[in-house]
Design a protein around this motif. Structure first.
Motif, short mmCIF file in Angstrom:
data_model
loop_
_atom_site.label_atom_id
_atom_site.label_comp_id
_atom_site.label_asym_id
_atom_site.label_seq_id
_atom_site.Cartn_x
_atom_site.Cartn_y
_atom_site.Cartn_z
N ILE A 11 35.83 39.93 43.81
CA ILE A 11 37.02 40.71 43.43
C ILE A 11 38.09 39.78 42.85
O ILE A 11 38.70 40.08 41.82
N VAL A 12 38.29 38.64 43.51
CA VAL A 12 39.30 37.69 43.04
C VAL A 12 38.92 37.16 41.65
O VAL A 12 39.76 37.11 40.74
N ALA A 13 37.66 36.79 41.47
CA ALA A 13 37.21 36.24 40.18
C ALA A 13 37.35 37.27 39.06
O ALA A 13 37.84 36.96 37.97
N LEU A 14 36.94 38.50 39.34
CA LEU A 14 37.02 39.55 38.32
C LEU A 14 38.48 39.91 38.01
O LEU A 14 38.82 40.21 36.85
N THR A 15 39.32 39.86 39.03
CA THR A 15 40.75 40.15 38.82
C THR A 15 41.39 39.10 37.93
O THR A 15 42.16 39.42 37.02
N LEU A 16 41.07 37.84 38.18
CA LEU A 16 41.62 36.75 37.34
C LEU A 16 41.12 36.88 35.90
O LEU A 16 41.89 36.65 34.95
N VAL A 180 35.80 52.38 43.49
CA VAL A 180 37.12 52.49 44.12
C VAL A 180 37.85 51.15 44.04
O VAL A 180 39.05 51.10 43.71
N VAL A 181 37.14 50.07 44.31
CA VAL A 181 37.76 48.73 44.24
C VAL A 181 38.23 48.45 42.81
O VAL A 181 39.33 47.92 42.60
N GLY A 182 37.43 48.81 41.82
CA GLY A 182 37.81 48.59 40.43
C GLY A 182 39.05 49.38 40.04
O GLY A 182 39.95 48.86 39.38
N VAL A 183 39.10 50.65 40.46
CA VAL A 183 40.26 51.49 40.15
C VAL A 183 41.52 50.94 40.81
O VAL A 183 42.58 50.82 40.16
N LEU A 187 44.90 49.47 38.96
CA LEU A 187 46.23 50.01 39.28
C LEU A 187 47.16 48.90 39.74
O LEU A 187 48.34 48.85 39.35
N PHE A 188 46.64 48.01 40.57
CA PHE A 188 47.45 46.89 41.05
C PHE A 188 47.91 46.00 39.90
O PHE A 188 49.08 45.62 39.84
N LEU A 189 47.00 45.69 38.99
CA LEU A 189 47.36 44.83 37.86
C LEU A 189 48.37 45.52 36.95
O LEU A 189 49.31 44.88 36.45
N ALA A 190 48.22 46.81 36.73
CA ALA A 190 49.17 47.55 35.89
C ALA A 190 50.56 47.50 36.51
O ALA A 190 51.56 47.27 35.81
N LEU A 191 50.64 47.71 37.82
CA LEU A 191 51.93 47.66 38.51
C LEU A 191 52.50 46.24 38.51
O LEU A 191 53.71 46.05 38.36
N LEU A 192 51.62 45.25 38.64
CA LEU A 192 52.07 43.85 38.63
C LEU A 192 52.64 43.48 37.27
O LEU A 192 53.73 42.88 37.18
N PHE A 193 51.93 43.80 36.21
CA PHE A 193 52.42 43.52 34.85
C PHE A 193 53.74 44.22 34.61
O PHE A 193 54.67 43.64 34.03
N ASP A 194 53.84 45.47 35.03
CA ASP A 194 55.06 46.24 34.83
C ASP A 194 56.24 45.58 35.55
O ASP A 194 57.33 45.47 34.99
N ALA A 195 56.00 45.14 36.78
CA ALA A 195 57.07 44.50 37.56
C ALA A 195 57.50 43.19 36.92
O ALA A 195 58.70 42.87 36.87
N ILE A 196 56.54 42.42 36.42
CA ILE A 196 56.87 41.14 35.78
C ILE A 196 57.71 41.37 34.52
O ILE A 196 58.71 40.68 34.28
N ILE A 197 57.31 42.34 33.71
CA ILE A 197 58.05 42.64 32.48
C ILE A 197 59.46 43.11 32.81
O ILE A 197 60.44 42.68 32.17
#
Length: 213
Positions: A11-16, A180-183, A187-197
């Motif tokens: 999960i960590v590797a795919l997320t990165l 489920v893990v992929g979804v 969602l987590f990455l989308a929220l993370l990017f949004d918060a950073i921007i």
């Protein structure tokens, strides 16, 4: 350790990988969209063709682009560069009009005042116009970020490693866990990017915080 039948290390590797494939094109696309949007705004006869041509890039199906780019770039089908280039094109398509709209929202009186103070055209762009256009550009960048996170997952269909691989893995094994893990990961990455921007936009526009307070 596994989460819904998916090893945590995977999960960590795919997320990165997903962060790289969605985030790098966001930065490159913004850097290219700024001069394109500025040029389109400064030359009235260029506005329509530049905005139309960049907008048409977004109509190209992502899967088709992922398949065609190796032939154009001379890369292998699994090369992440194909995805980076494709996502950069999509980012440019979304942001060129946004940059032009943001710059056009700067009051003409402000431009004239900067010119009267001796600002060159380029200096005025970077020190006056772009800072004032940050809220508009940031709004478009947030849309592009969410779009990138979503579209990158399609690259799993050509075997590029990122969170979308969990969708194809779950489908092939008839297992809901990886999906489920992929979804959730997307969602987590989308929220993370949004918060950073949003955070960067706030840092670049301190006067807006002063007005709000």
């Amino acid at each position: 350790m596994t989460i819904l039948d998916v090893p945590a290390s995977e999960i960590v590797a795919l997320t990165l990988d997903h962060v790289y494939l969605a985030g790098l094109p966001l930065v490159i696309g913004l850097l290219l969209a700024i001069p394109l949007g500025w040029m389109a705004l400064r030359r009235a006869w260029l506005y329509a063709p530049v905005i139309a041509s960049t907008g048409l890039l977004y109509t190209i199906p992502s899967l088709a682009l992922f398949i065609l780019l190796p032939g154009v770039l001379g890369t292998q089908i699994l090369d992440p560069l194909n995805v980076v280039v494709a996502m950069t094109l999509y980012t440019i398509a979304l942001l060129t009009r946004t940059v032009a709209d943001g710059l056009s929202s700067v009051p003409e009186a402000t431009r004239q005042a900067a010119t009267a103070m001796g600002f060159s055209t380029v200096r005025r762009l970077f020190q006056v116009e772009l800072p004032l256009a940050v809220p508009v550009i940031a709004a478009g960048l947030r849309v592009a970020a969410v779009s990138n996170v979503s579209i990158v997952s399609v690259a799993a269909l050509v075997g590029v490693q990122q969170l979308g691989i969990l969708f194809t893995d779950g489908f092939n094994r008839n297992a809901i866990g990886p999906i489920v893990v992929g979804v959730v990961g997307c969602l987590f990455l989308a929220l993370l990017f949004d918060a950073i921007i949003l955070g960067i936009a706030r840092l670049l526009t301190p006067w807006q915080r002063a007005v709000a307070s």
